[in-house]
Design a protein around this motif. Structure first.
Motif, PDB file in Angstrom:
ATOM      1  N   ILE A  94       0.757  -1.247  -0.068  1.00  0.00           N
ATOM      2  CA  ILE A  94      -0.003   0.045  -0.027  1.00  0.00           C
ATOM      3  C   ILE A  94       0.829   1.112   0.176  1.00  0.00           C
ATOM      4  O   ILE A  94       1.745   1.483   1.050  1.00  0.00           O
ATOM      5  CB  ILE A  94      -0.783  -0.060   1.228  1.00  0.00           C
ATOM      6  CG1 ILE A  94      -1.624  -1.240   1.367  1.00  0.00           C
ATOM      7  CG2 ILE A  94      -1.861   1.164   1.379  1.00  0.00           C
ATOM      8  CD1 ILE A  94      -2.574  -1.455   2.552  1.00  0.00           C
ATOM      9  N   CYS A 112       1.239   5.224   0.150  1.00  0.00           N
ATOM     10  CA  CYS A 112       0.303   6.438   0.630  1.00  0.00           C
ATOM     11  C   CYS A 112       1.545   7.522   0.787  1.00  0.00           C
ATOM     12  O   CYS A 112       2.817   7.483   0.762  1.00  0.00           O
ATOM     13  CB  CYS A 112      -0.274   6.098   1.927  1.00  0.00           C
ATOM     14  SG  CYS A 112       0.797   5.627   3.336  1.00  0.00           S
ATOM     15  N   LEU A 152      -2.233   5.069   8.734  1.00  0.00           N
ATOM     16  CA  LEU A 152      -2.646   4.027   8.088  1.00  0.00           C
ATOM     17  C   LEU A 152      -2.189   2.811   8.610  1.00  0.00           C
ATOM     18  O   LEU A 152      -2.860   1.858   8.753  1.00  0.00           O
ATOM     19  CB  LEU A 152      -2.293   4.238   6.484  1.00  0.00           C
ATOM     20  CG  LEU A 152      -2.610   2.990   5.780  1.00  0.00           C
ATOM     21  CD1 LEU A 152      -3.897   2.601   5.666  1.00  0.00           C
ATOM     22  CD2 LEU A 152      -2.042   3.233   4.206  1.00  0.00           C
ATOM     23  N   ILE A 181      -4.267  -0.632  10.135  1.00  0.00           N
ATOM     24  CA  ILE A 181      -4.163  -1.755   9.652  1.00  0.00           C
ATOM     25  C   ILE A 181      -3.774  -2.838  10.453  1.00  0.00           C
ATOM     26  O   ILE A 181      -4.197  -3.964  10.358  1.00  0.00           O
ATOM     27  CB  ILE A 181      -3.003  -1.550   8.574  1.00  0.00           C
ATOM     28  CG1 ILE A 181      -3.801  -0.821   7.090  1.00  0.00           C
ATOM     29  CG2 ILE A 181      -2.652  -2.974   7.898  1.00  0.00           C
ATOM     30  CD1 ILE A 181      -2.780  -0.517   5.794  1.00  0.00           C
ATOM     31  N   ARG A 203      -8.262  -2.975   2.118  1.00  0.00           N
ATOM     32  CA  ARG A 203      -8.422  -1.956   1.004  1.00  0.00           C
ATOM     33  C   ARG A 203      -9.649  -0.980   1.536  1.00  0.00           C
ATOM     34  O   ARG A 203      -9.177   0.304   1.134  1.00  0.00           O
ATOM     35  CB  ARG A 203      -8.955  -2.593  -0.212  1.00  0.00           C
ATOM     36  CG  ARG A 203      -7.968  -3.773  -0.969  1.00  0.00           C
ATOM     37  CD  ARG A 203      -8.394  -4.339  -2.219  1.00  0.00           C
ATOM     38  NE  ARG A 203      -7.429  -4.916  -2.911  1.00  0.00           N
ATOM     39  CZ  ARG A 203      -6.668  -4.218  -4.035  1.00  0.00           C
ATOM     40  NH1 ARG A 203      -6.965  -3.042  -4.165  1.00  0.00           N
ATOM     41  NH2 ARG A 203      -5.823  -4.887  -4.553  1.00  0.00           N
ATOM     42  N   ALA A 232      -7.580   1.344   3.997  1.00  0.00           N
ATOM     43  CA  ALA A 232      -6.623   2.130   3.405  1.00  0.00           C
ATOM     44  C   ALA A 232      -7.562   3.402   2.305  1.00  0.00           C
ATOM     45  O   ALA A 232      -6.976   4.575   2.391  1.00  0.00           O
ATOM     46  CB  ALA A 232      -5.864   1.169   2.253  1.00  0.00           C
ATOM     47  N   THR A 285      -6.872   7.339   3.686  1.00  0.00           N
ATOM     48  CA  THR A 285      -6.294   8.339   2.794  1.00  0.00           C
ATOM     49  C   THR A 285      -7.213   8.974   1.597  1.00  0.00           C
ATOM     50  O   THR A 285      -6.830   9.667   0.838  1.00  0.00           O
ATOM     51  CB  THR A 285      -5.213   7.233   2.001  1.00  0.00           C
ATOM     52  OG1 THR A 285      -6.175   6.392   1.245  1.00  0.00           O
ATOM     53  CG2 THR A 285      -4.217   6.679   2.770  1.00  0.00           C
ATOM     54  N   ALA A 297      -4.667   6.177  -1.654  1.00  0.00           N
ATOM     55  CA  ALA A 297      -3.648   4.857  -1.651  1.00  0.00           C
ATOM     56  C   ALA A 297      -3.567   4.231  -2.658  1.00  0.00           C
ATOM     57  O   ALA A 297      -4.708   3.984  -3.402  1.00  0.00           O
ATOM     58  CB  ALA A 297      -4.188   4.247  -0.313  1.00  0.00           C
ATOM     59  N   ILE A 330      -2.598   0.608  -3.979  1.00  0.00           N
ATOM     60  CA  ILE A 330      -2.815  -0.990  -3.788  1.00  0.00           C
ATOM     61  C   ILE A 330      -2.304  -1.983  -4.611  1.00  0.00           C
ATOM     62  O   ILE A 330      -2.926  -1.989  -5.643  1.00  0.00           O
ATOM     63  CB  ILE A 330      -3.993  -1.388  -3.056  1.00  0.00           C
ATOM     64  CG1 ILE A 330      -4.191  -0.435  -1.862  1.00  0.00           C
ATOM     65  CG2 ILE A 330      -3.665  -2.803  -2.319  1.00  0.00           C
ATOM     66  CD1 ILE A 330      -5.507  -0.605  -1.015  1.00  0.00           C
TER      67      ILE A 330
END
Length: 198
Positions: A134, A136, A144, A148, A181, A184, A188, A192, A194
């Motif tokens: 990921i 960012c 983030l 996560i 996902r 994220a 953001t 982000a 991915i």
């Protein structure tokens, strides 16, 4: 939801059938080398037969070790598959007691001893892990990562700093990828990037 299971630790089971003694030993394994090492360590040279089977995903092997073909290794493998196990090796050792069991008797003895050993073993679901990266911005990176890593079974294995941001390398259960996902994108505001399977 998984439909396969792995053993938590080594398990054993003993029984006597028509004067022959049987000992089953089952263990979790991660690769073929570990299976071979377990078999080498636990095989009993003084026994008449050291029959075994192992399964690792689509790969498997079995050995009758001198018993008639198909009467030992294959029934042991069927015991593994019958209980939806993976990443497992089973060794069934036989000390011959003087009474012939016949093909059907051998199949029942080896398969039954292996199955009884596996039934008594502690098991847990097999979790398939996957990797994603990921990317960012620097301003999103700390929050983030915290969000996560708060998810069950998800871990950031490393970070890579680029001129315009941070790449988080994440290892997670495959079924958690949609949730990661979603988190994220939320943290953001959709910025982000991915990449799966890296």
């Amino acid at each position: 939801m998984t439909d396969r299971f792995i053993l938590v630790e080594v398990s054993s089971f003993r029984q006597e059938i028509k004067k022959s003694r049987f000992l089953a030993l089952a263990a979790p394994i991660v690769d073929e080398n570990e299976a071979r090492g377990f078999l080498a360590q636990h095989s009993e040279p003084a026994a008449n037969h050291n029959c075994w089977a192992w399964r690792l995903g689509q790969s498997y092997r079995f050995n009758d070790d001198g018993e008639p073909s198909g009467t030992a290794g294959k029934p042991i493998l069927q015991a593994i598959d019958g209980q939806a196990l993976d990443n497992v090796v089973i060794l069934v050792i036989r000390w011959f007691g003087g009474v012939l069991l016949g093909s059907g008797g051998l199949i029942r003895a080896y398969g039954g001893t292996a199955a009884a050993c596996l039934r008594e073993a502690e098991k847990r679901p097999l979790v398939h892990l996957t990797n994603i990266s990921i990317m960012c911005t620097f301003s999103d990176a700390a929050l983030l990562r915290a969000r996560i890593e708060a998810l069950d079974g998800v871990a950031v294995g490393g970070q890579e700093f680029l001129p315009d941001g941070v790449v988080h390398h994440v290892r997670l259960p495959a079924e958690m990828e949609p949730k990661v996902r979603e988190v994220a994108a939320d943290v953001t505001s959709g910025r982000a990037q991915i990449v799966s399977g890296v």
